[in-house]
Write a protein that holds these residues in place. Structure first.
Motif, PDB file in Angstrom:
ATOM      1  N   GLY A 205      -0.551  10.268 -25.698  1.00 46.51           N
ATOM      2  CA  GLY A 205       1.079  10.557 -26.064  1.00 46.51           C
ATOM      3  C   GLY A 205       2.085   9.565 -25.700  1.00 46.51           C
ATOM      4  N   VAL A 206       1.624   8.687 -24.861  1.00 47.04           N
ATOM      5  CA  VAL A 206       2.788   7.965 -24.124  1.00 47.04           C
ATOM      6  C   VAL A 206       3.599   7.211 -25.201  1.00 47.04           C
ATOM      7  CG1 VAL A 206       1.422   7.690 -22.122  1.00 47.04           C
ATOM      8  CG2 VAL A 206       1.039   5.951 -23.746  1.00 47.04           C
ATOM      9  N   THR A 207       2.921   6.776 -26.475  1.00 41.77           N
ATOM     10  CA  THR A 207       4.051   5.961 -27.409  1.00 41.77           C
ATOM     11  C   THR A 207       4.564   6.877 -28.455  1.00 41.77           C
ATOM     12  OG1 THR A 207       2.045   6.025 -29.127  1.00 41.77           O
ATOM     13  CG2 THR A 207       1.885   4.295 -27.468  1.00 41.77           C
ATOM     14  N   LYS A 208       4.256   8.309 -28.063  1.00 43.88           N
ATOM     15  CA  LYS A 208       5.085   9.310 -28.940  1.00 43.88           C
ATOM     16  C   LYS A 208       5.935  10.336 -28.141  1.00 43.88           C
ATOM     17  CE  LYS A 208       1.062  10.409 -30.629  1.00 43.88           C
ATOM     18  NZ  LYS A 208      -0.165  10.762 -31.588  1.00 43.88           N
ATOM     19  N   PHE A 209       6.550   9.666 -26.981  1.00 39.63           N
ATOM     20  CA  PHE A 209       7.193  10.878 -26.088  1.00 39.63           C
ATOM     21  C   PHE A 209       8.774  11.303 -26.472  1.00 39.63           C
ATOM     22  CE2 PHE A 209       8.355   6.472 -24.242  1.00 39.63           C
ATOM     23  CZ  PHE A 209       9.803   6.681 -24.438  1.00 39.63           C
ATOM     24  N   ASN A 210       9.121  10.730 -27.574  1.00 42.55           N
ATOM     25  CA  ASN A 210      10.230  11.329 -28.308  1.00 42.55           C
ATOM     26  C   ASN A 210       9.987  12.090 -29.465  1.00 42.55           C
ATOM     27  OD1 ASN A 210      12.315  10.028 -26.728  1.00 42.55           O
ATOM     28  ND2 ASN A 210      11.844   8.279 -27.785  1.00 42.55           N
ATOM     29  N   GLU A 211       8.588  12.507 -29.870  1.00 39.37           N
ATOM     30  CA  GLU A 211       8.259  13.044 -30.988  1.00 39.37           C
ATOM     31  C   GLU A 211       7.513  14.403 -30.384  1.00 39.37           C
ATOM     32  OE1 GLU A 211       5.331  11.037 -33.160  1.00 39.37           O
ATOM     33  OE2 GLU A 211       6.435   9.100 -33.006  1.00 39.37           O
ATOM     34  N   LEU A 212       7.728  15.741 -31.185  1.00 46.92           N
ATOM     35  CA  LEU A 212       7.224  17.114 -30.820  1.00 46.92           C
ATOM     36  C   LEU A 212       5.603  16.883 -31.160  1.00 46.92           C
ATOM     37  CD1 LEU A 212       9.703  19.348 -32.366  1.00 46.92           C
ATOM     38  CD2 LEU A 212       9.042  19.191 -30.037  1.00 46.92           C
ATOM     39  N   PRO A 213       4.678  17.541 -30.255  1.00 42.40           N
ATOM     40  CA  PRO A 213       5.058  18.257 -29.224  1.00 42.40           C
ATOM     41  C   PRO A 213       5.200  17.418 -27.844  1.00 42.40           C
ATOM     42  CG  PRO A 213       2.733  18.271 -29.588  1.00 42.40           C
ATOM     43  CD  PRO A 213       3.662  17.259 -30.674  1.00 42.40           C
ATOM     44  N   LEU A 219       9.842  16.097 -20.764  1.00 41.23           N
ATOM     45  CA  LEU A 219      11.126  16.820 -20.435  1.00 41.23           C
ATOM     46  C   LEU A 219      11.510  16.003 -19.339  1.00 41.23           C
ATOM     47  CD1 LEU A 219      10.900  20.308 -21.355  1.00 41.23           C
ATOM     48  CD2 LEU A 219      12.558  18.757 -22.489  1.00 41.23           C
ATOM     49  N   PHE A 220      10.554  15.640 -18.291  1.00 40.44           N
ATOM     50  CA  PHE A 220      11.071  15.204 -16.963  1.00 40.44           C
ATOM     51  C   PHE A 220      10.544  13.687 -16.987  1.00 40.44           C
ATOM     52  CE2 PHE A 220      11.361  19.776 -16.274  1.00 40.44           C
ATOM     53  CZ  PHE A 220      12.412  19.758 -15.509  1.00 40.44           C
ATOM     54  N   GLY A 221      10.344  13.173 -18.158  1.00 37.54           N
ATOM     55  CA  GLY A 221       9.909  11.715 -18.358  1.00 37.54           C
ATOM     56  C   GLY A 221       8.560  11.202 -17.932  1.00 37.54           C
ATOM     57  N   VAL A 222       7.450  11.963 -17.679  1.00 44.49           N
ATOM     58  CA  VAL A 222       6.255  11.641 -17.240  1.00 44.49           C
ATOM     59  C   VAL A 222       5.582  10.467 -18.438  1.00 44.49           C
ATOM     60  CG1 VAL A 222       4.947  13.685 -18.350  1.00 44.49           C
ATOM     61  CG2 VAL A 222       3.919  12.322 -16.356  1.00 44.49           C
ATOM     62  N   LEU A 223       5.429  10.812 -19.724  1.00 44.08           N
ATOM     63  CA  LEU A 223       5.085  10.078 -20.666  1.00 44.08           C
ATOM     64  C   LEU A 223       5.863   8.441 -20.749  1.00 44.08           C
ATOM     65  CD1 LEU A 223       4.232  12.502 -23.608  1.00 44.08           C
ATOM     66  CD2 LEU A 223       2.513  11.501 -21.666  1.00 44.08           C
ATOM     67  N   LYS A 224       7.308   8.834 -20.714  1.00 40.35           N
ATOM     68  CA  LYS A 224       7.862   7.646 -20.555  1.00 40.35           C
ATOM     69  C   LYS A 224       7.581   6.604 -19.451  1.00 40.35           C
ATOM     70  CE  LYS A 224      12.065   7.484 -19.099  1.00 40.35           C
ATOM     71  NZ  LYS A 224      13.409   7.718 -18.938  1.00 40.35           N
ATOM     72  N   TYR A 225       7.389   7.193 -18.261  1.00 39.52           N
ATOM     73  CA  TYR A 225       6.932   6.316 -16.965  1.00 39.52           C
ATOM     74  C   TYR A 225       5.973   5.835 -17.199  1.00 39.52           C
ATOM     75  CZ  TYR A 225      11.649   7.929 -15.316  1.00 39.52           C
ATOM     76  OH  TYR A 225      13.131   8.332 -15.332  1.00 39.52           O
TER      77      TYR A 225
END
Length: 334
Positions: A205-213, A219-225
């Motif tokens: 899911g790290v490439t889709k952190f702006n997409e649901l679900p 929400l606190f940035g874990v996938l983005k980071y």
């Protein structure tokens, strides 16, 4: 055959530590304790696991068990059978401690970087330094990553991480930004150019952190980071493999109080599904993730690749390298 795992309380192990400087210091907490290496893979579903982690925390119940196995554990002295020296970062966490247990069980020399070296004895028992070395340090602090930490290291498995949402694990500023981004960046920046491979445990899911679900989990940035950490590894020029597990199951086999009684079941979800392109959705046993990291070190064509991994009901590959090669190869051909 599925295995049933039960946990017993971990006894307290007193360990006196001197005051530490800003640089990582090697700790010497392990008098000799022989290891039974007859079982070559922690994740095996048919063999009795005899790694130090298991000796202190896990007992695997199987039918075909030798009555003399305990005597073998007490009498056999082994030395590392591999020329590798694997640095495990995050070795006291849910996946990391299983990585260390499997490395020890496969007689591969390991080095740990731990914020709290006392956890090494509590989790892995007393080990000969020829098998396991412990350094005190924190990837969030660049000054802790002194070149002496990496002397002789051939491979690195990085299993650091924290919770996606605020929790007790965030105490001490252990947030996703500090751990999954800054810590990974600091570690990779300090690694020697002679390194043969770094395996980084990330997340689906790290490439889709702006997409649901996924955006909810982020929400606190874990996938983005985590994605920022991945990108830094990709741009580092170091040989790498990135493992992106689904939702983690089986454990974790640690707690805030290491004497807490824990119970877990390996269940029937031993079969492994590996994909690429961040398309997998599901869950995966921590035991499977740990073995995937170790297998990736041995399989040359996994270098420079990113894999997602899940586990489903069925027979698993255990530590059979040809089966893992087939799984990794099939993922690349999809």
């Amino acid at each position: 055959m599925a295995s049933s795992l039960s946990f017993t309380a971990i006894p307290d192990f007193p360990l006196t530590l001197a005051k530490f400087s800003n640089h990582p210091q090697r700790i010497h907490p392990f008098p000799l304790l022989p290891l039974d290496t007859s079982s070559k893979c922690f994740a095996s579903s048919r063999r009795r696991v005899t790694s130090p982690l298991v000796a202190h925390a896990v007992k695997e119940k199987v039918i075909d068990q030798s009555p003399n196995s305990e005597a073998a554990l007490d009498s056999e002295t082994t030395t590392p059978s591999s020329s590798k020296l694997v640095l495990v970062v995050g070795g006291s966490g849910g996946v990391g401690q299983l990585v260390v247990a499997s490395l020890l069980n496969q007689n591969i020399k390991s080095r740990l970087l731990l914020r709290d070296p006392e956890k090494a004895i509590a989790l892995f028992g007393k080990q000969d330094e020829e098998k396991l070395q412990v350094f005190k340090g924190d990837t969030r602090n660049p000054e802790d990553l002194d070149p002496s930490l990496f002397e002789g290291v051939t491979h690195v498995i990085c299993c650091t991480g924290t919770t996606a949402f605020p929790s007790k694990r965030w105490d001490g500023n252990n947030t996703p930004e500090r751990t999954d981004w800054e810590g990974v960046r600091n570690l990779v920046s300090a690694l020697p150019s002679t390194l043969k491979r770094i395996v980084l445990v990330s997340s689906v899911g790290v490439t889709k952190f702006n997409e649901l679900p996924w955006s909810i989990m982020n929400l606190f940035g874990v996938l983005k980071y985590k994605k920022m950490g991945e990108d830094f590894v990709l741009k580092s020029g170091l040989p790498f493999t990135i493992i992106r597990p689904g939702r983690l199951t089986d454990g974790p086999y640690t707690s805030y109080d290491l004497n807490t009684l824990l119970k877990a079941t390996a269940g029937k979800r031993c079969a492994v599904v590996i994909g690429q392109g961040d398309k997998l959705v599901g869950e995966v046993s921590r035991i499977v993730v740990a073995e995937a990291c170790i297998q990736a070190l041995e399989i040359e064509f996994t270098e420079g690749e990113i894999y997602e991994i899940n586990s489903v009901e069925g027979e698993g590959p255990g530590c059979d390298q040809p089966k893992w090669k087939e799984l990794f190869k099939n993922a690349q051909s999809q």
